[in-house]
Design a protein around this motif. Sequence first.
Motif, PDB file in Angstrom:
ATOM      1  N   GLY A 168     -26.679 -18.806  44.208  1.00 42.26           N
ATOM      2  CA  GLY A 168     -25.719 -18.026  43.449  1.00 42.26           C
ATOM      3  C   GLY A 168     -26.023 -16.549  43.415  1.00 42.26           C
ATOM      4  O   GLY A 168     -25.157 -15.736  43.071  1.00 42.26           O
ATOM      5  N   THR A 169     -27.266 -16.138  43.765  1.00 46.71           N
ATOM      6  CA  THR A 169     -27.635 -14.712  43.753  1.00 46.71           C
ATOM      7  C   THR A 169     -27.726 -14.178  45.174  1.00 46.71           C
ATOM      8  O   THR A 169     -28.063 -14.915  46.104  1.00 46.71           O
ATOM      9  CB  THR A 169     -28.983 -14.485  43.044  1.00 46.71           C
ATOM     10  N   ASP A 170     -27.423 -12.898  45.319  1.00 49.67           N
ATOM     11  CA  ASP A 170     -27.512 -12.304  46.658  1.00 49.67           C
ATOM     12  C   ASP A 170     -27.816 -10.819  46.633  1.00 49.67           C
ATOM     13  O   ASP A 170     -27.785 -10.160  47.673  1.00 49.67           O
ATOM     14  CB  ASP A 170     -26.217 -12.541  47.431  1.00 49.67           C
ATOM     15  N   THR A 171     -28.122 -10.263  45.467  1.00 53.27           N
ATOM     16  CA  THR A 171     -28.364  -8.829  45.343  1.00 53.27           C
ATOM     17  C   THR A 171     -29.508  -8.604  44.368  1.00 53.27           C
ATOM     18  O   THR A 171     -29.581  -9.271  43.333  1.00 53.27           O
ATOM     19  CB  THR A 171     -27.102  -8.102  44.831  1.00 53.27           C
ATOM     20  N   VAL A 172     -30.393  -7.665  44.700  1.00 56.31           N
ATOM     21  CA  VAL A 172     -31.544  -7.373  43.841  1.00 56.31           C
ATOM     22  C   VAL A 172     -31.469  -5.922  43.378  1.00 56.31           C
ATOM     23  O   VAL A 172     -31.187  -5.018  44.171  1.00 56.31           O
ATOM     24  CB  VAL A 172     -32.870  -7.640  44.584  1.00 56.31           C
ATOM     25  N   ILE A 173     -31.727  -5.709  42.079  1.00 56.18           N
ATOM     26  CA  ILE A 173     -31.808  -4.365  41.506  1.00 56.18           C
ATOM     27  C   ILE A 173     -33.275  -4.105  41.169  1.00 56.18           C
ATOM     28  O   ILE A 173     -33.914  -4.901  40.481  1.00 56.18           O
ATOM     29  CB  ILE A 173     -30.969  -4.244  40.213  1.00 56.18           C
ATOM     30  N   MET A 174     -33.804  -2.997  41.655  1.00 56.57           N
ATOM     31  CA  MET A 174     -35.219  -2.706  41.411  1.00 56.57           C
ATOM     32  C   MET A 174     -35.472  -2.407  39.938  1.00 56.57           C
ATOM     33  O   MET A 174     -34.588  -1.921  39.211  1.00 56.57           O
ATOM     34  CB  MET A 174     -35.682  -1.543  42.287  1.00 56.57           C
ATOM     35  N   ARG A 175     -36.689  -2.719  39.512  1.00 57.90           N
ATOM     36  CA  ARG A 175     -37.069  -2.594  38.107  1.00 57.90           C
ATOM     37  C   ARG A 175     -36.896  -1.176  37.595  1.00 57.90           C
ATOM     38  O   ARG A 175     -36.550  -0.955  36.425  1.00 57.90           O
ATOM     39  CB  ARG A 175     -38.523  -3.043  37.934  1.00 57.90           C
ATOM     40  N   GLU A 176     -37.126  -0.167  38.457  1.00 59.96           N
ATOM     41  CA  GLU A 176     -37.020   1.225  38.022  1.00 59.96           C
ATOM     42  C   GLU A 176     -35.602   1.600  37.589  1.00 59.96           C
ATOM     43  O   GLU A 176     -35.405   2.634  36.947  1.00 59.96           O
ATOM     44  CB  GLU A 176     -37.475   2.159  39.147  1.00 59.96           C
ATOM     45  N   GLN A 177     -34.622   0.790  37.936  1.00 58.19           N
ATOM     46  CA  GLN A 177     -33.225   1.084  37.605  1.00 58.19           C
ATOM     47  C   GLN A 177     -32.741   0.267  36.401  1.00 58.19           C
ATOM     48  O   GLN A 177     -31.563   0.238  36.098  1.00 58.19           O
ATOM     49  CB  GLN A 177     -32.339   0.771  38.831  1.00 58.19           C
TER      50      GLN A 177
END
Length: 417
Positions: free
Chosen positions: A113-122
């Motif tokens: 169900g997931t396909d995109t990662v947002i970095m922790r710094e954001q």
Amino acid sequence: MTLSCFDLGEQMLSVDEARQALATLIERPLGSEQIPLAQAYGRRLAVALQAPINVPQNTNAAMDGIALAWNEPSPVQTHWPLAGDVFAGQYRSEPVPLGQCVRITTGAPLPPGTDTVIMREQLDEQPEQVAIEFPEHIKRGQHVRQAGEDIAIGDTALPAGARLDAAALGLIASLGYAEIVVCKRPRVAIFSTGNEVTAPGEPLPQAGIYDANRFTLTGLLIEQGADVIDLGILPDDLDATKTALKQAAEQSDLVITSGGVSVGQADFTRDALEQLGRLAFWRVALRPGRPMACGWLGETRTPFVGLPGNPVAVMVTFLQFVKTLLDRLYGQPIMPPQRLNAIADNVIKSRLKRTDFIRGIYHTDEQGQLHVRSTSAQGSGILTSMVAANCLIELADDQDGAQPGEVVSIQSLTGWL
């Protein structure tokens, strides 16, 4: 069709003709063996290596942060409810509901169900939800490594004949192989000839020279993955030379000598070879290195190469000819040396109808263009020129030299080609 070197008589051969003809001395490759991967550095792969798995095995996160179950084409929402955590080494089979996310670490498989990662710094992380800064900058699929992105299952990871360096060993390990099939090491017997040749460490006679060639050949052979059988120094004596050649043929896959292959009165290697086996060509239109001999020894038909006596000529002829023989023993096709073009920085002298190999030093200018200049003295006994050089400038038999600014062909001596 390439002629056997025994069909060529004693005609003067070009470098390419000699390389092709010399390869006919090898009647069959040495075969293969299976060894532990930990012992495989420097060996040659006997068969192509196929990937039994995807690398990476799973689609995974390339950053620490969160993995989104993005309900596209809806705009990226600012606040995302947390549905759990996935750490490296864990696999979550439960799908993440649309519009939610999971905390994830680098290398962890993306949950269904997931396909995109947002970095922790954001991110602005809270206990039950995460706020994303600048959501308008997000692109679907970002910071994600796809399964098989490096190598897909069934792909050829390394071709047959590949030399296994540190990077190759890491690649093989990443595929799960603990053992691999490699070419057997060629056993190469070497000795020097001449009454004037003295072993290092011994007192140097008034008319003597220290034996540099065996040590040069040992280094070159080890670089090519061969096992060296060092038979020392032979005096200028026909019987001693015959005995050494006979013993060498019985215990090796290739025999190499240096010196003793010219037409001098005290050069016995050629006579010994004719009596023990079969002599092939021994004149090649190149400098340094014109006096050469080759053939088969004894009933085993062990290939033999008699290199010139001058130390620079030994290195040049090894790189142009002996390396081809070793490739054939490994079961590889005849390949010309790898070359690059460079701009000459100084006048380089040569002569028509022979190939000259001039020791050179290459460099790149501020624009990244490759340049080369010759070292100083080019005598075939000047080993310091080989130490200073990082390439050979190759002027073919149809060139009578090169002027500054002309493009010339170079062969690297430093392994960057």
